[in-house]
Design a protein around this motif. Structure first.
Motif, mmCIF file in Angstrom:
data_model
loop_
_atom_site.group_PDB
_atom_site.id
_atom_site.type_symbol
_atom_site.label_atom_id
_atom_site.label_comp_id
_atom_site.label_asym_id
_atom_site.label_seq_id
_atom_site.Cartn_x
_atom_site.Cartn_y
_atom_site.Cartn_z
ATOM 1 N N GLY A 87 0.818 -1.204 0.000
ATOM 2 C CA GLY A 87 0.000 0.000 0.000
ATOM 3 C C GLY A 87 0.849 1.249 0.000
ATOM 4 N N PRO A 88 0.218 2.418 0.001
ATOM 5 C CA PRO A 88 0.953 3.687 -0.126
ATOM 6 C C PRO A 88 1.739 4.057 1.121
ATOM 7 N N ALA A 89 2.579 5.068 0.973
ATOM 8 C CA ALA A 89 3.379 5.568 2.091
ATOM 9 C C ALA A 89 2.481 6.103 3.197
ATOM 10 N N GLY A 90 2.968 5.991 4.433
ATOM 11 C CA GLY A 90 2.247 6.564 5.557
ATOM 12 C C GLY A 90 1.175 5.693 6.163
ATOM 13 N N THR A 91 1.072 4.431 5.710
ATOM 14 C CA THR A 91 0.022 3.550 6.228
ATOM 15 C C THR A 91 0.519 2.638 7.347
ATOM 16 N N GLY A 92 1.783 2.775 7.741
ATOM 17 C CA GLY A 92 2.298 2.028 8.889
ATOM 18 C C GLY A 92 2.790 0.633 8.574
ATOM 19 N N THR A 130 7.231 -5.572 2.745
ATOM 20 C CA THR A 130 6.383 -4.386 2.603
ATOM 21 C C THR A 130 6.779 -3.612 1.348
ATOM 22 N N GLY A 131 5.799 -2.976 0.735
ATOM 23 C CA GLY A 131 6.113 -2.204 -0.463
ATOM 24 C C GLY A 131 4.922 -1.423 -0.985
ATOM 25 N N ASP A 132 5.225 -0.521 -1.901
ATOM 26 C CA ASP A 132 4.226 0.332 -2.540
ATOM 27 C C ASP A 132 4.386 0.177 -4.046
ATOM 28 N N ARG A 133 3.398 -0.436 -4.683
ATOM 29 C CA ARG A 133 3.510 -0.736 -6.115
ATOM 30 C C ARG A 133 3.597 0.514 -6.979
ATOM 31 N N THR A 134 3.234 1.683 -6.428
ATOM 32 C CA THR A 134 3.263 2.914 -7.225
ATOM 33 C C THR A 134 4.597 3.649 -7.126
ATOM 34 N N GLN A 135 5.544 3.120 -6.357
ATOM 35 C CA GLN A 135 6.810 3.824 -6.121
ATOM 36 C C GLN A 135 8.014 2.996 -6.577
ATOM 37 N N VAL A 136 7.921 2.398 -7.740
ATOM 38 C CA VAL A 136 9.020 1.557 -8.249
ATOM 39 C C VAL A 136 10.124 2.451 -8.818
ATOM 40 N N ASP A 137 11.357 2.280 -8.309
ATOM 41 C CA ASP A 137 12.502 3.066 -8.765
ATOM 42 C C ASP A 137 13.485 2.241 -9.587
ATOM 43 N N LEU A 138 13.072 1.046 -10.003
ATOM 44 C CA LEU A 138 13.937 0.206 -10.829
ATOM 45 C C LEU A 138 14.082 0.818 -12.226
ATOM 46 N N PRO A 139 15.154 0.473 -12.922
ATOM 47 C CA PRO A 139 15.320 0.984 -14.292
ATOM 48 C C PRO A 139 14.123 0.617 -15.165
ATOM 49 N N ARG A 140 13.816 1.492 -16.101
ATOM 50 C CA ARG A 140 12.684 1.275 -16.990
ATOM 51 C C ARG A 140 12.790 -0.096 -17.676
#
Length: 339
Positions: A153-158, A279-289
């Motif tokens: 889920g998104p950042a800030g959800t604990g 834990t992770g946020d699927r909308t914040q992927v910083d891997l190379p394109r």
């Protein structure tokens, strides 16, 4: 507890008012908060008006809102009776979850002392952590009831904060021998090789959120001692290769930045008597394109596997500043419009 709801005389101006009596005036002062800021927060979130009259609080507003406000005020007063403070986050949690003292929902972790009576809380050396949303509550129970748990889920959800809290609780309770916290050392626009210092100095900035969480739950000197004795380890994901982790509580944070190969490597480190949280946020992927996220792949492959839990969070579970939730919702609407 001696709290009673009094029905005032049926005057026209009191038709939409509920009167609550609190016997201990000292606790009532704490319930109201400095300059009545606790009451102001409840008024803002529930759409009511609260006026203090001696040792009573008069609640005005729609019937449903008055009923919910009464539940919230009673729950917070009961908290104060146990000697625990009331802060803004506690108020928000009670509003979201209702009265935790009346709940008796069994869960996978109820065999542990902290879940007796159905109340969900995590005990650490420095504080007691309570889930503030239903999703957080289900997540905490899942972490105690499954050997491998995913929080997405998104950042800030604990997600990470609660996972580290559970790890600390299980460590001081003797359920595991060590805690291992890991993240992929991947950030947008930066590479480790360009940062100054030795490997530890290069990596530590990426691991700082994990140090911050630990210092919230344990005295700093104890954290330092445990780090020196390897009872707690904080390391980049790449350092996990070749290890078998037994009797440990292992957390992989920012898992959306793990490659498919790294994720498989990490998950297969699980040893006897260990627990893992991803834990992770699927909308914040910083891997190379063009490089697939290992988190998305693991989610697809492991759904339905016995012993694995998946818990999902939304902007409604954000427990940081309320503006953070609105920011996340705005981005979600933009993504939907673009899609």
């Amino acid at each position: 507890m001696g709290i009673t709801a009094l029905t005032p005389p049926p005057r026209p101006e009191d038709v939409l008012e509920t009167l609550l009596e609190f016997p201990d005036n000292r606790l009532l002062i704490d319930l109201c908060g400095q300059f009545d800021r606790n009451l102001a927060q409840i008024e803002h979130q529930l759409g009511v008006q609260i006026v203090r009259r001696g040792n009573r609080l008069a609640v005005a507003g729609p019937e449903a809102a008055r009923s919910q406000t009464a539940i919230v005020l009673r729950a917070l007063y009961a908290r104060l009776e146990t000697g625990r403070p009331v802060e803004a986050g506690d108020i928000d949690g009670v509003i979201r979850l209702g009265d935790p003292l009346t709940e008796a929902t069994p869960g996978p972790g109820d065999q542990l002392e902290m879940f007796q009576g159905g109340k969900v809380e995590i005990r650490t050396r420095r504080k007691i952590i309570e889930p503030r949303t239903e999703a957080q509550k289900a997540y905490v129970k899942a972490l105690y009831g499954h050997e491998l748990g995913f929080g997405i889920g998104p950042a800030g959800t604990g997600k990470t904060y609660l996972a580290v809290a559970v790890g600390v609780s299980m460590l001081i309770g003797g359920h595991v021998d060590k805690i291992l916290l890991s993240r992929p050392a991947v950030e947008a626009g930066e590479r480790l090789g360009f940062l100054p210092g030795d490997m530890k100095e290069k990596v530590d900035p990426y691991m700082q959120p994990l140090y911050d969480a630990l210092n919230d739950f344990l005295p700093p000197k104890q954290v330092q001692k445990m780090l020196e004795e390897k009872q707690i380890e904080i390391a980049p994901l790449a350092f996990m290769r070749g290890r078998t982790l037994s009797n440990a509580f292992v957390v992989l944070d920012e898992a959306q930045n793990a490659t498919s190969m790294q994720m498989k490597m990490f998950l297969t480190r699980l040893g006897e008597g260990s627990r893992m949280v991803v834990t992770g946020d699927r909308t914040q992927v910083d891997l190379p394109r063009g490089q697939a996220s290992g988190l998305a792949e693991a989610e697809r492959i492991l759904k339905g596997v016995k012993g694995v839990s998946f818990n999902y969070f939304t902007s409604k579970d954000v427990v940081r500043h309320p503006l953070v939730a609105r920011i996340i919702e705005a981005y979600e609407r933009d993504d939907e419009a673009a899609g």
